[in-house]
Design a protein around this motif. Sequence first.
Motif, PDB file in Angstrom:
ATOM      1  N   LEU A   6       0.855  -1.190   0.000  1.00  0.00           N
ATOM      2  CA  LEU A   6       0.000   0.000   0.000  1.00  0.00           C
ATOM      3  C   LEU A   6       0.891   1.241   0.000  1.00  0.00           C
ATOM      4  CD1 LEU A   6      -2.917  -0.725   2.525  1.00  0.00           C
ATOM      5  CD2 LEU A   6      -3.149  -0.165   0.100  1.00  0.00           C
ATOM      6  N   PRO A   7       0.531   2.251  -0.813  1.00  0.00           N
ATOM      7  CA  PRO A   7       1.349   3.466  -0.817  1.00  0.00           C
ATOM      8  C   PRO A   7       1.334   4.165   0.553  1.00  0.00           C
ATOM      9  CG  PRO A   7      -0.598   3.715  -2.228  1.00  0.00           C
ATOM     10  CD  PRO A   7      -0.570   2.301  -1.764  1.00  0.00           C
ATOM     11  N   ILE A   8       2.264   5.059   0.728  1.00  0.00           N
ATOM     12  CA  ILE A   8       2.432   5.936   1.893  1.00  0.00           C
ATOM     13  C   ILE A   8       3.078   5.231   3.082  1.00  0.00           C
ATOM     14  CG2 ILE A   8       1.385   7.558   3.524  1.00  0.00           C
ATOM     15  CD1 ILE A   8      -0.727   8.178   1.455  1.00  0.00           C
ATOM     16  N   SER A   9       2.507   4.106   3.576  1.00  0.00           N
ATOM     17  CA  SER A   9       3.156   3.511   4.737  1.00  0.00           C
ATOM     18  C   SER A   9       3.357   2.000   4.659  1.00  0.00           C
ATOM     19  CB  SER A   9       2.418   3.898   6.022  1.00  0.00           C
ATOM     20  OG  SER A   9       1.104   3.428   5.989  1.00  0.00           O
ATOM     21  N   GLY A  10       3.103   1.387   3.508  1.00  0.00           N
ATOM     22  CA  GLY A  10       3.521   0.005   3.286  1.00  0.00           C
ATOM     23  C   GLY A  10       2.938  -1.050   4.204  1.00  0.00           C
ATOM     24  N   SER A  11       1.743  -0.804   4.737  1.00  0.00           N
ATOM     25  CA  SER A  11       1.088  -1.849   5.522  1.00  0.00           C
ATOM     26  C   SER A  11      -0.414  -1.597   5.558  1.00  0.00           C
ATOM     27  CB  SER A  11       1.629  -1.910   6.958  1.00  0.00           C
ATOM     28  OG  SER A  11       0.992  -0.935   7.769  1.00  0.00           O
ATOM     29  N   ILE A  12      -1.139  -2.568   6.072  1.00  0.00           N
ATOM     30  CA  ILE A  12      -2.604  -2.467   6.162  1.00  0.00           C
ATOM     31  C   ILE A  12      -3.007  -1.224   6.970  1.00  0.00           C
ATOM     32  CG2 ILE A  12      -2.709  -3.970   8.213  1.00  0.00           C
ATOM     33  CD1 ILE A  12      -5.394  -5.077   7.076  1.00  0.00           C
ATOM     34  N   LYS A  13      -2.095  -0.730   7.836  1.00  0.00           N
ATOM     35  CA  LYS A  13      -2.402   0.449   8.644  1.00  0.00           C
ATOM     36  C   LYS A  13      -2.576   1.709   7.795  1.00  0.00           C
ATOM     37  CE  LYS A  13      -1.868  -1.823  12.573  1.00  0.00           C
ATOM     38  NZ  LYS A  13      -1.090  -3.000  12.193  1.00  0.00           N
ATOM     39  N   ALA A  14      -2.150   1.639   6.533  1.00  0.00           N
ATOM     40  CA  ALA A  14      -2.372   2.786   5.649  1.00  0.00           C
ATOM     41  C   ALA A  14      -3.869   2.941   5.361  1.00  0.00           C
ATOM     42  CB  ALA A  14      -1.601   2.623   4.344  1.00  0.00           C
ATOM     43  N   ARG A  15      -4.664   1.929   5.691  1.00  0.00           N
ATOM     44  CA  ARG A  15      -6.122   2.051   5.525  1.00  0.00           C
ATOM     45  C   ARG A  15      -6.719   2.760   6.747  1.00  0.00           C
ATOM     46  NH1 ARG A  15      -7.784  -0.964   1.254  1.00  0.00           N
ATOM     47  NH2 ARG A  15      -6.369  -2.585   0.550  1.00  0.00           N
ATOM     48  N   GLY A  16      -6.737   2.073   7.878  1.00  0.00           N
ATOM     49  CA  GLY A  16      -7.383   2.618   9.068  1.00  0.00           C
ATOM     50  C   GLY A  16      -6.700   3.854   9.616  1.00  0.00           C
ATOM     51  N   GLY A  17      -5.385   3.781   9.762  1.00  0.00           N
ATOM     52  CA  GLY A  17      -4.639   4.863  10.406  1.00  0.00           C
ATOM     53  C   GLY A  17      -4.756   6.167   9.644  1.00  0.00           C
ATOM     54  N   ILE A  18      -4.532   6.098   8.349  1.00  0.00           N
ATOM     55  CA  ILE A  18      -4.598   7.326   7.557  1.00  0.00           C
ATOM     56  C   ILE A  18      -6.033   7.852   7.533  1.00  0.00           C
ATOM     57  CG2 ILE A  18      -4.344   8.234   5.202  1.00  0.00           C
ATOM     58  CD1 ILE A  18      -1.773   6.548   5.013  1.00  0.00           C
ATOM     59  N   TYR A  19      -6.979   6.936   7.418  1.00  0.00           N
ATOM     60  CA  TYR A  19      -8.384   7.372   7.403  1.00  0.00           C
ATOM     61  C   TYR A  19      -8.734   8.162   8.665  1.00  0.00           C
ATOM     62  CZ  TYR A  19     -13.405   7.455   7.747  1.00  0.00           C
ATOM     63  OH  TYR A  19     -14.688   7.904   7.906  1.00  0.00           O
ATOM     64  N   GLU A  20      -8.328   7.650   9.820  1.00  0.00           N
ATOM     65  CA  GLU A  20      -8.700   8.337  11.064  1.00  0.00           C
ATOM     66  C   GLU A  20      -8.086   9.741  11.145  1.00  0.00           C
ATOM     67  OE1 GLU A  20      -9.114   6.243  14.683  1.00  0.00           O
ATOM     68  OE2 GLU A  20      -8.902   8.027  15.923  1.00  0.00           O
ATOM     69  N   VAL A  21      -6.844   9.881  10.719  1.00  0.00           N
ATOM     70  CA  VAL A  21      -6.210  11.204  10.759  1.00  0.00           C
ATOM     71  C   VAL A  21      -6.907  12.155   9.783  1.00  0.00           C
ATOM     72  CG1 VAL A  21      -4.074  12.484  10.336  1.00  0.00           C
ATOM     73  CG2 VAL A  21      -3.994  10.303  11.562  1.00  0.00           C
ATOM     74  N   LEU A  22      -7.254  11.663   8.608  1.00  0.00           N
ATOM     75  CA  LEU A  22      -7.947  12.510   7.634  1.00  0.00           C
ATOM     76  C   LEU A  22      -9.302  12.952   8.182  1.00  0.00           C
ATOM     77  CD1 LEU A  22      -7.192  10.636   4.269  1.00  0.00           C
ATOM     78  CD2 LEU A  22      -6.024  12.645   5.213  1.00  0.00           C
ATOM     79  N   LYS A  23      -9.998  12.025   8.809  1.00  0.00           N
ATOM     80  CA  LYS A  23     -11.316  12.364   9.346  1.00  0.00           C
ATOM     81  C   LYS A  23     -11.175  13.444  10.426  1.00  0.00           C
ATOM     82  CE  LYS A  23     -15.521  10.857  11.466  1.00  0.00           C
ATOM     83  NZ  LYS A  23     -16.008  10.169  12.629  1.00  0.00           N
ATOM     84  N   HIS A  24     -10.170  13.286  11.266  1.00  0.00           N
ATOM     85  CA  HIS A  24      -9.949  14.267  12.325  1.00  0.00           C
ATOM     86  C   HIS A  24      -9.608  15.641  11.720  1.00  0.00           C
ATOM     87  CE1 HIS A  24      -8.830  15.973  16.121  1.00  0.00           C
ATOM     88  NE2 HIS A  24      -7.587  16.179  15.736  1.00  0.00           N
ATOM     89  N   ALA A  25      -8.736  15.636  10.726  1.00  0.00           N
ATOM     90  CA  ALA A  25      -8.337  16.896  10.078  1.00  0.00           C
ATOM     91  C   ALA A  25      -9.550  17.567   9.429  1.00  0.00           C
ATOM     92  CB  ALA A  25      -7.260  16.621   9.021  1.00  0.00           C
ATOM     93  N   GLU A  26     -10.374  16.763   8.779  1.00  0.00           N
ATOM     94  CA  GLU A  26     -11.563  17.308   8.115  1.00  0.00           C
ATOM     95  C   GLU A  26     -12.489  17.948   9.142  1.00  0.00           C
ATOM     96  OE1 GLU A  26     -14.694  14.638   6.606  1.00  0.00           O
ATOM     97  OE2 GLU A  26     -14.494  15.677   4.680  1.00  0.00           O
ATOM     98  N   GLY A  27     -12.671  17.245  10.265  1.00  0.00           N
ATOM     99  CA  GLY A  27     -13.530  17.783  11.313  1.00  0.00           C
ATOM    100  C   GLY A  27     -13.060  19.160  11.762  1.00  0.00           C
ATOM    101  N   LEU A  28     -11.760  19.318  11.931  1.00  0.00           N
ATOM    102  CA  LEU A  28     -11.214  20.594  12.402  1.00  0.00           C
ATOM    103  C   LEU A  28     -11.424  21.719  11.387  1.00  0.00           C
ATOM    104  CD1 LEU A  28      -7.846  19.381  14.013  1.00  0.00           C
ATOM    105  CD2 LEU A  28      -9.833  20.327  15.227  1.00  0.00           C
ATOM    106  N   VAL A  29     -11.134  21.450  10.120  1.00  0.00           N
ATOM    107  CA  VAL A  29     -11.249  22.547   9.135  1.00  0.00           C
ATOM    108  C   VAL A  29     -12.715  22.897   8.851  1.00  0.00           C
ATOM    109  CG1 VAL A  29      -8.998  22.227   8.053  1.00  0.00           C
ATOM    110  CG2 VAL A  29     -10.955  20.995   7.129  1.00  0.00           C
ATOM    111  N   LEU A  30     -13.587  21.897   8.927  1.00  0.00           N
ATOM    112  CA  LEU A  30     -15.012  22.190   8.719  1.00  0.00           C
ATOM    113  C   LEU A  30     -15.534  23.035   9.883  1.00  0.00           C
ATOM    114  CD1 LEU A  30     -16.462  18.778   7.408  1.00  0.00           C
ATOM    115  CD2 LEU A  30     -15.848  20.810   6.064  1.00  0.00           C
ATOM    116  N   GLN A  31     -15.144  22.629  11.077  1.00  0.00           N
ATOM    117  CA  GLN A  31     -15.573  23.327  12.286  1.00  0.00           C
ATOM    118  C   GLN A  31     -15.101  24.789  12.278  1.00  0.00           C
ATOM    119  OE1 GLN A  31     -13.956  21.223  15.686  1.00  0.00           O
ATOM    120  NE2 GLN A  31     -14.206  23.048  16.960  1.00  0.00           N
ATOM    121  N   HIS A  32     -13.935  25.033  11.729  1.00  0.00           N
ATOM    122  CA  HIS A  32     -13.405  26.401  11.677  1.00  0.00           C
ATOM    123  C   HIS A  32     -13.762  27.123  10.384  1.00  0.00           C
ATOM    124  CE1 HIS A  32     -11.129  24.947  15.129  1.00  0.00           C
ATOM    125  NE2 HIS A  32     -10.919  26.226  15.431  1.00  0.00           N
TER     126      HIS A  32
END
Length: 459
Positions: free
Chosen positions: A128-154
């Motif tokens: 998988l691109p970016i981090s070379g393991s299955i964690k590139a699915r869940g881990g990246i998704y959670e950070v993106l969701k958190h980032a989206e929440g912050l920018v939408l809120q602001h």
Amino acid sequence: MFSEQTLRELNAKFSVLDQLSTAQEVFWVNPKYQAELSEKLEADQGQASAPYREQYPQRHLGQEEILQAEARLSRFASYIAQAFPETRSSGGLIESSLVLIPHMQNYLEQHYQLTLPGKIWLKCDSHLPISGSIKARGGIYEVLKHAEGLVLQHGMLTTDSDYALLAASEFREFFAQYAIAVGSTGNLGLSIGVIGAKLGFKVTVHMSADAKAWKKALLRSKGVEVIEYSSDYSKAVAEGRKQAEQNPCCHFVDDENSQDLFLGYAVAAKRLQTQLTELGISVDAEHPLFVYLPCGVGGGPGGVTFGLKQVFGDHVHCFWAEPTHSPCMLLGLATGLHDQISVQDIGLDNHTEADGLAVGRASRFVGKTIEPLLSGLYTIEDAELFRLLQALNTSENLKLEPSALAGMPGPARLISSKAGQSYLRKHGLINKLPQANHIIWGTGGSLVPEEIMNQYLSR
Ligand SMILES: *Cc1c(COP(=O)(O)O)cnc(C)c1O
């Protein structure tokens, strides 16, 4: 710790504990597996099915939530393509290929001295691109969701904006006011660290003793703070959680409980469905699909299994694999105690070269959620992981990390074990095996430095 008396009672009640506590390889079929559950899921039209609602009234997990996760990843695709050029060819989608491994299939037949009917595929989450393991699915998704929440809120973006804007310095400066923390055996930390630092967050990764030195060094080179513990994963997570709680601007990625991680993993199932269709592979009553996933705390294989059951219902059969020294999920499921029992409680040391799977206590949330969906679970010795790692390199020229090989003996173990055979008979699968497909989930490996890989290959 359990008293001698309680342990004796558990041993008497659950015969598998004898073999588990002496670190033997076992193949266990889940007595709580419910084949008809998928019909209930369909009838519920994507609502979390009754068993989940009862156990987790606060959680809503179903088709709808997976679709939302998928849509969120689509919104981020332009940003991902911009920030990680290696994803441009896939339009910013973080996805892996599904490849046939016929030479490895031959090896497995000789090695285990049996015939393996059907086709064997490798799902290359190792690449998988970016981090070379299955964690590139869940881990990246959670950070993106958190980032989206912050920018939408602001009010800095709307969901209709082009998310490529997030690469601008204005957003990086904004995210720099916020922190993200995570506890990990290595790969989750790597995923969270890489995406978190890229967006501009202050990231702290709490690493267990199992974490490989190169993973820590790679993170530090990206400006991530790495805190090392001499104890195992559960401790690293607990410390991370505790420290994160003291900072209101810190988001803690909770590997043991996170619904977001779980949903990020679950999206894999829809993507796999598309891949199978493109390859002309049917999954139905005549063409069963068997999937073998390595399990650590449970989130990765849990999310994928949850997604697969939504998509393929009873026609997909999911089996998980754990190291003989770290069978936390098998222990939790077999006893029904979930996170109330650890492998140390039954005298195991939780030491394994499969660093991604070095977890002594399973996630209760995952265990409860997949209890009716999981077909079975088996354990594998470290030495066998290395044999298979070497064989896969020789036969198919594919390089995986030790954890990622745990699924490889799955088809042979299913077909040759007594418990596996009775599962196949019970579900009317014996005569379907020639047209079955088996997917080994290869969960990590492409980022392993060459000299470390050479050590793995020459053991
Ligand atoms: C984390 C990991 C797994 C298992 O995922 P869990 O969510 O911990 O169960 C499997 N393989 C590799 C390589 C991993 O890093």
